[in-house]
Design a protein around this motif. Structure first.
Motif, PDB file in Angstrom:
ATOM      1  N   ALA A  16     -20.769  -2.726  32.176  1.00  0.00           N
ATOM      2  CA  ALA A  16     -20.100  -1.429  32.144  1.00  0.00           C
ATOM      3  C   ALA A  16     -20.946  -0.379  31.435  1.00  0.00           C
ATOM      4  O   ALA A  16     -20.905   0.779  31.789  1.00  0.00           O
ATOM      5  N   GLN A  17     -21.712  -0.776  30.461  1.00  0.00           N
ATOM      6  CA  GLN A  17     -22.512   0.171  29.697  1.00  0.00           C
ATOM      7  C   GLN A  17     -23.779   0.594  30.427  1.00  0.00           C
ATOM      8  O   GLN A  17     -24.509   1.443  29.954  1.00  0.00           O
ATOM      9  N   THR A  18     -24.042   0.021  31.585  1.00  0.00           N
ATOM     10  CA  THR A  18     -25.281   0.334  32.292  1.00  0.00           C
ATOM     11  C   THR A  18     -25.066   1.239  33.501  1.00  0.00           C
ATOM     12  O   THR A  18     -26.037   1.656  34.122  1.00  0.00           O
ATOM     13  N   LEU A  19     -23.842   1.519  33.863  1.00  0.00           N
ATOM     14  CA  LEU A  19     -23.553   2.339  35.034  1.00  0.00           C
ATOM     15  C   LEU A  19     -23.210   3.758  34.614  1.00  0.00           C
ATOM     16  O   LEU A  19     -22.396   3.967  33.715  1.00  0.00           O
ATOM     17  N   PHE A  20     -23.830   4.732  35.290  1.00  0.00           N
ATOM     18  CA  PHE A  20     -23.614   6.134  34.967  1.00  0.00           C
ATOM     19  C   PHE A  20     -23.399   6.942  36.233  1.00  0.00           C
ATOM     20  O   PHE A  20     -24.116   6.750  37.217  1.00  0.00           O
ATOM     21  N   ILE A  21     -22.421   7.842  36.210  1.00  0.00           N
ATOM     22  CA  ILE A  21     -22.350   8.867  37.251  1.00  0.00           C
ATOM     23  C   ILE A  21     -23.472   9.828  36.895  1.00  0.00           C
ATOM     24  O   ILE A  21     -23.414  10.523  35.890  1.00  0.00           O
ATOM     25  N   ILE A  45     -24.604   7.234  41.554  1.00  0.00           N
ATOM     26  CA  ILE A  45     -24.430   6.335  40.409  1.00  0.00           C
ATOM     27  C   ILE A  45     -25.776   5.710  40.105  1.00  0.00           C
ATOM     28  O   ILE A  45     -26.481   5.246  41.009  1.00  0.00           O
ATOM     29  N   TYR A  46     -26.131   5.704  38.828  1.00  0.00           N
ATOM     30  CA  TYR A  46     -27.387   5.120  38.356  1.00  0.00           C
ATOM     31  C   TYR A  46     -27.079   3.834  37.609  1.00  0.00           C
ATOM     32  O   TYR A  46     -26.135   3.773  36.822  1.00  0.00           O
ATOM     33  N   ASN A  47     -27.884   2.802  37.862  1.00  0.00           N
ATOM     34  CA  ASN A  47     -27.726   1.506  37.207  1.00  0.00           C
ATOM     35  C   ASN A  47     -28.898   1.276  36.263  1.00  0.00           C
ATOM     36  O   ASN A  47     -30.025   1.069  36.714  1.00  0.00           O
ATOM     37  N   ALA A  48     -28.645   1.299  34.966  1.00  0.00           N
ATOM     38  CA  ALA A  48     -29.684   1.077  33.967  1.00  0.00           C
ATOM     39  C   ALA A  48     -29.827  -0.398  33.609  1.00  0.00           C
ATOM     40  O   ALA A  48     -30.684  -0.758  32.818  1.00  0.00           O
ATOM     41  N   GLY A  49     -28.988  -1.261  34.200  1.00  0.00           N
ATOM     42  CA  GLY A  49     -29.019  -2.684  33.852  1.00  0.00           C
ATOM     43  C   GLY A  49     -29.472  -3.564  34.993  1.00  0.00           C
ATOM     44  O   GLY A  49     -30.317  -3.170  35.795  1.00  0.00           O
ATOM     45  N   GLY A  50     -28.886  -4.764  35.074  1.00  0.00           N
ATOM     46  CA  GLY A  50     -29.227  -5.741  36.107  1.00  0.00           C
ATOM     47  C   GLY A  50     -28.567  -5.424  37.433  1.00  0.00           C
ATOM     48  O   GLY A  50     -27.853  -4.429  37.577  1.00  0.00           O
ATOM     49  N   SER A 138     -27.005  20.909  42.457  1.00  0.00           N
ATOM     50  CA  SER A 138     -26.294  19.738  41.950  1.00  0.00           C
ATOM     51  C   SER A 138     -26.116  19.853  40.435  1.00  0.00           C
ATOM     52  O   SER A 138     -26.681  20.735  39.785  1.00  0.00           O
ATOM     53  N   TYR A 139     -25.338  18.927  39.886  1.00  0.00           N
ATOM     54  CA  TYR A 139     -25.077  18.890  38.451  1.00  0.00           C
ATOM     55  C   TYR A 139     -25.134  17.437  38.030  1.00  0.00           C
ATOM     56  O   TYR A 139     -24.589  16.562  38.716  1.00  0.00           O
ATOM     57  N   GLY A 140     -25.809  17.183  36.931  1.00  0.00           N
ATOM     58  CA  GLY A 140     -25.897  15.796  36.499  1.00  0.00           C
ATOM     59  C   GLY A 140     -26.563  15.652  35.155  1.00  0.00           C
ATOM     60  O   GLY A 140     -26.776  16.624  34.430  1.00  0.00           O
ATOM     61  N   ARG A 141     -26.925  14.423  34.876  1.00  0.00           N
ATOM     62  CA  ARG A 141     -27.556  14.085  33.594  1.00  0.00           C
ATOM     63  C   ARG A 141     -28.993  14.609  33.585  1.00  0.00           C
ATOM     64  O   ARG A 141     -29.691  14.504  34.578  1.00  0.00           O
ATOM     65  N   SER A 142     -29.408  15.151  32.447  1.00  0.00           N
ATOM     66  CA  SER A 142     -30.736  15.756  32.355  1.00  0.00           C
ATOM     67  C   SER A 142     -31.847  14.738  32.587  1.00  0.00           C
ATOM     68  O   SER A 142     -32.943  15.105  33.010  1.00  0.00           O
ATOM     69  N   CYS A 143     -31.594  13.480  32.324  1.00  0.00           N
ATOM     70  CA  CYS A 143     -32.471  12.378  32.727  1.00  0.00           C
ATOM     71  C   CYS A 143     -31.539  11.204  33.050  1.00  0.00           C
ATOM     72  O   CYS A 143     -30.372  11.204  32.657  1.00  0.00           O
ATOM     73  N   ASP A 144     -32.019  10.241  33.772  1.00  0.00           N
ATOM     74  CA  ASP A 144     -31.165   9.145  34.232  1.00  0.00           C
ATOM     75  C   ASP A 144     -30.446   8.460  33.064  1.00  0.00           C
ATOM     76  O   ASP A 144     -31.089   7.915  32.171  1.00  0.00           O
ATOM     77  N   GLY A 145     -29.116   8.508  33.082  1.00  0.00           N
ATOM     78  CA  GLY A 145     -28.308   7.877  32.060  1.00  0.00           C
ATOM     79  C   GLY A 145     -28.218   8.627  30.750  1.00  0.00           C
ATOM     80  O   GLY A 145     -27.539   8.186  29.826  1.00  0.00           O
ATOM     81  N   CYS A 146     -28.889   9.756  30.604  1.00  0.00           N
ATOM     82  CA  CYS A 146     -28.869  10.542  29.358  1.00  0.00           C
ATOM     83  C   CYS A 146     -27.513  11.216  29.160  1.00  0.00           C
ATOM     84  O   CYS A 146     -26.809  11.499  30.122  1.00  0.00           O
ATOM     85  N   PRO A 147     -27.159  11.536  27.923  1.00  0.00           N
ATOM     86  CA  PRO A 147     -25.889  12.220  27.685  1.00  0.00           C
ATOM     87  C   PRO A 147     -25.893  13.697  28.073  1.00  0.00           C
ATOM     88  O   PRO A 147     -24.855  14.257  28.390  1.00  0.00           O
ATOM     89  N   GLY A 148     -27.050  14.350  28.049  1.00  0.00           N
ATOM     90  CA  GLY A 148     -27.122  15.778  28.367  1.00  0.00           C
ATOM     91  C   GLY A 148     -26.884  16.041  29.846  1.00  0.00           C
ATOM     92  O   GLY A 148     -27.297  15.258  30.701  1.00  0.00           O
ATOM     93  N   SER A 160     -34.731   9.863  40.614  1.00  0.00           N
ATOM     94  CA  SER A 160     -34.692  10.179  39.197  1.00  0.00           C
ATOM     95  C   SER A 160     -34.411  11.664  38.973  1.00  0.00           C
ATOM     96  O   SER A 160     -34.987  12.512  39.652  1.00  0.00           O
ATOM     97  N   ASN A 161     -33.547  11.962  38.015  1.00  0.00           N
ATOM     98  CA  ASN A 161     -33.197  13.348  37.718  1.00  0.00           C
ATOM     99  C   ASN A 161     -34.325  14.040  36.956  1.00  0.00           C
ATOM    100  O   ASN A 161     -34.824  13.542  35.960  1.00  0.00           O
ATOM    101  N   PHE A 162     -34.712  15.196  37.449  1.00  0.00           N
ATOM    102  CA  PHE A 162     -35.688  16.042  36.785  1.00  0.00           C
ATOM    103  C   PHE A 162     -35.529  17.450  37.341  1.00  0.00           C
ATOM    104  O   PHE A 162     -34.998  17.647  38.426  1.00  0.00           O
ATOM    105  N   GLU A 163     -35.990  18.408  36.590  1.00  0.00           N
ATOM    106  CA  GLU A 163     -35.938  19.807  37.040  1.00  0.00           C
ATOM    107  C   GLU A 163     -37.362  20.317  37.148  1.00  0.00           C
ATOM    108  O   GLU A 163     -38.159  20.167  36.228  1.00  0.00           O
TER     109      GLU A 163
END
Length: 176
Positions: A16-21, A45-50, A138-148, A160-163
């Motif tokens: 659960a801690q590895t999945l991010f919108i 959805i980004y998967n930071a885990g397995g 679009s709108y999203g995390r400033s980097c994959d899985g980041c809080p910003g 991968s998210n980047f501007e």
């Protein structure tokens, strides 16, 4: 039995801690097309885990109904996301005709919250609240899985998210 349930809960919590919108677009007019050649809203959805198969998880834009759309278990090739990978769900109300990665709801360009909920239908894995959206931004995390969070002029569909930084050498006449 208690030990098995505890281990399963630990595994589920780690997943659960590895999945991010990671990114959403709620006004897609000329960006990415789905397989039906339609420019529909989408959720990344980004998967930071397995390796995780999202079959049984839920997506929703309704805080009073977190089980609005259940990701089906009919095609693991579409619903499985690899480590460091992305999976796209089209928010286009075409789930009955277009397949497993098409939801039964669409997104509002005026802003709202999107939820990813565990198979129990209660546990919110992640949520992303986005403001009013301009067309093809679009709108999203400033980097994959980041809080910003931020807007993206260069939509990073399934990547991968980047501007892209503005080019200082380009000059525009803005008003006359």
């Amino acid at each position: 039995l208690v030990l098995i349930l505890g281990l399963l809960a630990g595994i589920f919590k780690a997943q659960a801690q590895t999945l991010f919108i990671n990114e959403v677009i709620a006004s897609n007019d000329f960006g990415q097309m789905d397989v039906a050649f339609e420019y529909d809203d989408w959720i990344e959805i980004y998967n930071a885990g397995g390796i995780i198969n999202l079959a049984g998880y839920y997506l929703s834009d309704d805080p009073l109904n977190l089980t609005l759309y259940q990701i089906p278990a009919t095609n693991p090739g579409i619903t499985t996301v690899l480590p460091g990978g992305y999976i796209i769900f089209w928010a286009d109300k075409d789930n009955l005709t277009q397949g497993e990665n098409h939801t039964n709801f669409s997104l509002s360009g005026n802003g709202e919250t999107v939820f990813l909920t565990a198979p129990d239908g209660i546990t919110i894995i992640d949520q992303l609240t986005y403001p009013q959206m301009a067309t093809d931004i679009s709108y999203g995390r400033s980097c994959d899985g980041c809080p910003g969070l931020q807007y993206f002029n260069n939509v990073t569909y399934n990547a991968s998210n980047f501007e892209t930084p503005p080019n200082a050498e380009i000059l525009f006449i803005n008003e006359i």
